[in-house]
Scaffold this motif. Structure first.
Motif, PDB file in Angstrom:
ATOM      1  N   TRP A   1      32.660   6.201-105.107  1.00 16.32           N
ATOM      2  CA  TRP A   1      31.521   7.085-105.256  1.00 16.32           C
ATOM      3  C   TRP A   1      31.614   7.850-106.576  1.00 16.32           C
ATOM      4  N   GLY A   2      30.532   7.849-107.352  1.00 14.46           N
ATOM      5  CA  GLY A   2      30.481   8.569-108.617  1.00 14.46           C
ATOM      6  C   GLY A   2      30.830   7.728-109.831  1.00 14.46           C
ATOM      7  N   HIS A   3      31.252   6.478-109.648  1.00 10.68           N
ATOM      8  CA  HIS A   3      31.573   5.593-110.771  1.00 10.68           C
ATOM      9  C   HIS A   3      30.341   4.761-111.114  1.00 10.68           C
ATOM     10  N   TYR A   4      29.951   4.793-112.395  1.00  6.80           N
ATOM     11  CA  TYR A   4      28.781   4.017-112.823  1.00  6.80           C
ATOM     12  C   TYR A   4      28.975   3.507-114.236  1.00  6.80           C
ATOM     13  N   PHE A   5      28.314   2.408-114.538  1.00  5.99           N
ATOM     14  CA  PHE A   5      28.267   1.877-115.892  1.00  5.99           C
ATOM     15  C   PHE A   5      26.857   1.343-116.097  1.00  5.99           C
ATOM     16  N   CYS A   6      26.249   1.672-117.215  1.00  5.63           N
ATOM     17  CA  CYS A   6      24.901   1.194-117.538  1.00  5.63           C
ATOM     18  C   CYS A   6      24.970   0.360-118.801  1.00  5.63           C
ATOM     19  N   VAL A   7      24.278  -0.760-118.788  1.00  4.76           N
ATOM     20  CA  VAL A   7      24.177  -1.607-119.973  1.00  4.76           C
ATOM     21  C   VAL A   7      22.732  -2.090-120.046  1.00  4.76           C
ATOM     22  N   GLY A   8      22.080  -1.814-121.172  1.00  6.73           N
ATOM     23  CA  GLY A   8      20.659  -2.109-121.271  1.00  6.73           C
ATOM     24  C   GLY A   8      19.919  -1.311-120.210  1.00  6.73           C
ATOM     25  N   ASN A   9      19.105  -1.983-119.409  1.00  5.64           N
ATOM     26  CA  ASN A   9      18.365  -1.330-118.325  1.00  5.64           C
ATOM     27  C   ASN A   9      19.017  -1.545-116.962  1.00  5.64           C
TER      28      ASN A   9
ATOM     29  N   VAL B   1      23.650  -3.832-127.678  1.00  7.31           N
ATOM     30  CA  VAL B   1      22.939  -3.343-126.503  1.00  7.31           C
ATOM     31  C   VAL B   1      23.518  -1.972-126.135  1.00  7.31           C
ATOM     32  N   HIS B   2      22.640  -0.993-125.916  1.00  3.05           N
ATOM     33  CA  HIS B   2      23.104   0.342-125.538  1.00  3.05           C
ATOM     34  C   HIS B   2      23.819   0.282-124.198  1.00  3.05           C
ATOM     35  N   HIS B   3      24.906   1.044-124.088  1.00  3.81           N
ATOM     36  CA  HIS B   3      25.671   1.077-122.851  1.00  3.81           C
ATOM     37  C   HIS B   3      26.363   2.434-122.719  1.00  3.81           C
ATOM     38  N   CYS B   4      26.673   2.794-121.486  1.00  2.65           N
ATOM     39  CA  CYS B   4      27.390   4.047-121.234  1.00  2.65           C
ATOM     40  C   CYS B   4      28.037   3.962-119.859  1.00  2.65           C
ATOM     41  N   GLY B   5      29.045   4.767-119.666  1.00  5.27           N
ATOM     42  CA  GLY B   5      29.724   4.815-118.377  1.00  5.27           C
ATOM     43  C   GLY B   5      29.980   6.249-117.983  1.00  5.27           C
ATOM     44  N   SER B   6      30.180   6.454-116.680  1.00  3.01           N
ATOM     45  CA  SER B   6      30.507   7.800-116.234  1.00  3.01           C
ATOM     46  C   SER B   6      31.417   7.740-115.019  1.00  3.01           C
ATOM     47  N   ASN B   7      32.169   8.795-114.872  1.00  2.77           N
ATOM     48  CA  ASN B   7      32.937   9.007-113.665  1.00  2.77           C
ATOM     49  C   ASN B   7      32.613  10.408-113.196  1.00  2.77           C
ATOM     50  N   ALA B   8      31.665  10.492-112.280  1.00  2.00           N
ATOM     51  CA  ALA B   8      31.291  11.771-111.694  1.00  2.00           C
ATOM     52  C   ALA B   8      31.924  11.906-110.311  1.00  2.00           C
ATOM     53  N   GLY B   9      32.907  11.068-110.035  1.00  2.00           N
ATOM     54  CA  GLY B   9      33.567  11.059-108.733  1.00  2.00           C
ATOM     55  C   GLY B   9      34.895  11.787-108.762  1.00  2.00           C
ATOM     56  N   MET B  10      35.673  11.561-107.729  1.00  2.56           N
ATOM     57  CA  MET B  10      36.944  12.259-107.549  1.00  2.56           C
ATOM     58  C   MET B  10      38.156  11.376-107.802  1.00  2.56           C
TER      59      MET B  10
END
Length: 80
Positions: free
Chosen positions: A19-27, A45-54
């Protein structure tokens, strides 16, 4: 560098999605992965990642030139 060479990017997920782990690439939003899953995308290609989890989100990122032996060209590839 040879202008005919293509660059590729890989991300290998080393831990299961949590929970809270995500990665975005393009759309596309990438989630629910299992350790060993791999995605690839072209370098501009634009991309980003996040860890909003624990829990830690651990990945291996590779940027390289496309060759006949490139990972994304192999069949039945498994990191498990």
């Amino acid at each position: 560098m040879d202008k005919n060479k293509k660059i590729i990017r890989y991300m290998v997920f080393l831990t299961d999605w949590d929970w809270g782990h995500y990665f975005c690439v393009g759309n596309n939003v990438v989630h629910q992965w299992k350790a060993g899953d791999m995605i690839t995308w072209k370098p501009h290609v634009h991309h980003c990642g996040s860890n909003a989890g624990m829990t830690p989100k651990i990945t291996l990122n590779i940027t390289g030139l496309v060759e006949k032996s490139s990972l994304h060209l192999k069949k039945n590839l498994s990191f498990k």
